[in-house]
Design an enzyme around this catalytic site. Structure first.
Site, PDB file in Angstrom:
ATOM      1  N   SER A 201       0.906  -1.138  -0.123  1.00 22.68           N
ATOM      2  CA  SER A 201      -0.061  -0.010  -0.086  1.00 22.68           C
ATOM      3  C   SER A 201       0.909   1.226   0.240  1.00 22.68           C
ATOM      4  CB  SER A 201      -0.973   0.049   1.241  1.00 22.68           C
ATOM      5  OG  SER A 201      -1.883  -1.124   1.182  1.00 22.68           O
TER       6      SER A 201
ATOM      7  N   GLY B 282      -4.350  -1.984  -1.200  1.00 18.69           N
ATOM      8  CA  GLY B 282      -3.388  -1.661  -2.034  1.00 18.69           C
ATOM      9  C   GLY B 282      -3.132  -0.081  -2.184  1.00 18.69           C
TER      10      GLY B 282
ATOM     11  N   GLY C  24      -2.422   3.712  -4.060  1.00 13.94           N
ATOM     12  CA  GLY C  24      -2.746   4.693  -5.078  1.00 13.94           C
ATOM     13  C   GLY C  24      -4.201   5.143  -5.037  1.00 13.94           C
TER      14      GLY C  24
ATOM     15  N   CYS D  36      -9.401  -1.787   3.523  1.00  7.60           N
ATOM     16  CA  CYS D  36      -8.532  -0.723   3.233  1.00  7.60           C
ATOM     17  C   CYS D  36      -8.796  -0.237   1.681  1.00  7.60           C
ATOM     18  CB  CYS D  36      -6.928  -0.910   3.116  1.00  7.60           C
ATOM     19  SG  CYS D  36      -5.989   0.493   3.356  1.00  7.60           S
ATOM     20  N   MET D  37      -8.055  -0.488   0.614  1.00  7.60           N
ATOM     21  CA  MET D  37      -8.472  -0.227  -0.569  1.00  7.60           C
ATOM     22  C   MET D  37      -9.602  -1.245  -1.065  1.00  7.60           C
ATOM     23  SD  MET D  37      -6.442  -0.337  -4.613  1.00  7.60           S
ATOM     24  CE  MET D  37      -6.325   1.465  -4.455  1.00  7.60           C
TER      25      MET D  37
ATOM     26  N   GLN E 168     -12.598   0.627  -0.181  1.00  4.45           N
ATOM     27  CA  GLN E 168     -13.090   1.576  -1.220  1.00  4.45           C
ATOM     28  C   GLN E 168     -13.418   0.998  -2.411  1.00  4.45           C
ATOM     29  OE1 GLN E 168      -8.904   3.240  -1.215  1.00  4.45           O
ATOM     30  NE2 GLN E 168      -9.174   4.329   0.911  1.00  4.45           N
TER      31      GLN E 168
ATOM     32  N   ASN F 227      -3.696   3.016   7.065  1.00  3.31           N
ATOM     33  CA  ASN F 227      -2.843   3.086   6.096  1.00  3.31           C
ATOM     34  C   ASN F 227      -3.356   3.526   4.903  1.00  3.31           C
ATOM     35  OD1 ASN F 227      -0.803   3.436   4.302  1.00  3.31           O
ATOM     36  ND2 ASN F 227      -0.265   1.476   4.131  1.00  3.31           N
TER      37      ASN F 227
ATOM     38  N   PHE G 175      -7.024   8.057   0.777  1.00  3.40           N
ATOM     39  CA  PHE G 175      -8.337   8.242   0.144  1.00  3.40           C
ATOM     40  C   PHE G 175      -9.386   7.709   1.457  1.00  3.40           C
ATOM     41  CE2 PHE G 175      -5.339   8.531  -3.028  1.00  3.40           C
ATOM     42  CZ  PHE G 175      -5.744   9.265  -3.998  1.00  3.40           C
TER      43      PHE G 175
ATOM     44  N   HIS H 189      -6.875  -2.034   9.249  1.00  2.00           N
ATOM     45  CA  HIS H 189      -6.418  -3.286   9.053  1.00  2.00           C
ATOM     46  C   HIS H 189      -6.751  -4.075  10.262  1.00  2.00           C
ATOM     47  CE1 HIS H 189      -4.048  -2.838   5.294  1.00  2.00           C
ATOM     48  NE2 HIS H 189      -4.225  -1.535   5.477  1.00  2.00           N
TER      49      HIS H 189
ATOM     50  N   GLU I 176      -5.785  -7.440  10.611  1.00  2.00           N
ATOM     51  CA  GLU I 176      -4.906  -8.299  10.769  1.00  2.00           C
ATOM     52  C   GLU I 176      -3.460  -7.775  11.388  1.00  2.00           C
ATOM     53  OE1 GLU I 176      -3.343  -5.772   7.701  1.00  2.00           O
ATOM     54  OE2 GLU I 176      -5.282  -6.583   8.194  1.00  2.00           O
TER      55      GLU I 176
END
Length: 384
Positions: A51, A244, A246, A272-273, A276, A312, A315, A354, A356
């Site tokens: 990430s 991930g 970006g 996370c990503m 999104q 982390n 966005f 996260h 984990e």
């Protein structure tokens, strides 16, 4: 290392702010989005988390590298950060698990770092002005010259970095959390058939795979651009959407694939990503945060229950664009941004943080169990 023997290094931000320091890790020049992480531990996990691809990480804890690095703590096969920024750096670590110093580790992977700068001042700059592109160099020590290169680097907004970190081939993951770190028995012995989870790899962390395996899942990891019909050939009991790097809105193939998979109404869990991507697939929009959330002590929750979480991301999902059939399950309690979603009638849910990463240390691990229970319920035959 005495300063007299250190190699000079320069950090320049896109707004022209510059910091002179000393080099650690590799020499050379690196460009990326300069961000900060407030964690007191876990620098190796940060460095190897996909990430962070495309980013230069400022570690706000003033001592970096004290416990060295070791193969067991890597979140992927190699570090993905573009560069590292520290106040003080340790060249002689002290830890029984250490196999290498952090500077030597970065040097091995050709990643430059700069130390000896005022990281508190840099962090305040990023908080007030926002995360921005920057460059570290041991070759270009003229701030004006380095700034020319920095201004030519692409913005993180609109940038699809998933293509750089996703797996190139399908593989199966079976290793659970190491028994030394496992904190409770997690596999229900009454179920002999493992659940099959297809994990779409946008930049997945190994500890996520370990937690899924610890809960008795057969995990098949596929590239981010895998067509939905290929994913369904594995006959998954559930779909996992990984973390991930970006801009999530730029990962068009992942969004379209997820939209197609949601029509199957199989359980879907995103982190996370992945959170999104799930939100975007259900009609929501995302936006870039001013300086992001990166650290181990972010409170998240709703309705009087708080989890201490590892976060982390740069966005977030715009709460005003969430469909009426989707509810917010968690908020980041620092700034009230969306930290969790769930469809009201279908088995889709996700979190921005996260679970984990064990920051609480295990406040959010129940989410993996929730995913497994959802898959069990969904796979159970309907009563006649």
């Amino acid at each position: 290392m005495p300063v007299s023997a250190a190699t000079p290094a320069l950090l320049v931000l896109a707004d022209g702010t510059s910091f002179k320091g000393w080099s650690f890790g590799a020499t050379g020049t690196a460009m990326g989005e300069v961000v900060f992480n407030t964690a007191m531990t876990g620098y190796q996990e940060v460095a190897t988390d996909p990430s962070y691809c495309g980013q230069i990480v400022t570690f706000t804890y003033p001592e970096l590298g004290n416990t060295g690095v070791n193969p067991e703590d890597e979140e992927s096969a190699y570090p993905h950060i573009r560069g590292a920024i520290a106040r003080n750096i340790c060249y002689r670590p002290s830890n029984w698990r250490s196999t290498q110093s952090f500077p030597d580790y970065l040097k091995k992977h050709n990643i430059p770092g700069i130390y000896g700068i005022d990281t508190r001042s840099l962090t305040r700059k990023l908080r007030s002005s926002g995360a921005m592109n920057g460059g570290i160099s041991t070759e270009i020590l003229d701030p004006a010259e380095l700034l020319k290169q920095v201004t030519g680097a692409p913005s993180m907004a609109g940038l699809n970095l998933v293509r750089e970190v996703t797996t190139r081939e399908v593989y199966e993951w079976s290793a659970p959390t190491d028994s030394h770190w496992e904190f409770r028995p997690v596999v229900d012995a009454t179920h002999n058939e493992p659940l099959t989870v297809v994990a779409i790899d946008f930049g997945i962390k190994r500890n996520i795979l370990r937690r899924l395996a610890s809960y008795g899942c057969r995990v098949i990891v596929v590239p981010a651009d895998t067509p939905p019909e290929e994913i369904l050939k594995h006959n998954p009991d559930g779909i996992f959407l990984s973390n991930g790097p970006g801009d999530p809105a730029a990962v068009s193939e992942g969004i379209e694939t997820t939209k197609a998979l949601l029509k199957q109404e199989k359980p879907v869990f995103g982190i996370c990503m992945g959170h999104q991507i799930l939100g975007l697939s259900m009609g929501a929009e995302t936006f870039k945060l001013k300086f992001g959330h990166r650290g181990l002590n972010h409170p998240a929750g709703l309705r009087r229950q708080v989890e201490i979480t590892s976060q982390n991301h740069g966005f977030a999902i715009n709460a005003d664009t969430i469909d009426a059939e989707v509810e917010i399950t968690h908020l980041n309690l620092n700034d009230r941004t969306v930290a969790g979603l769930r469809h009201k009638s279908l088995p889709f849910f996700s979190v921005q943080y996260h679970p984990e990463a064990s920051p609480g240390p295990h406040d959010a691990d129940y989410l993996f169990e929730q995913f497994v229970q959802t898959m069990r319920t969904n796979a159970a035959p309907s009563p006649s």
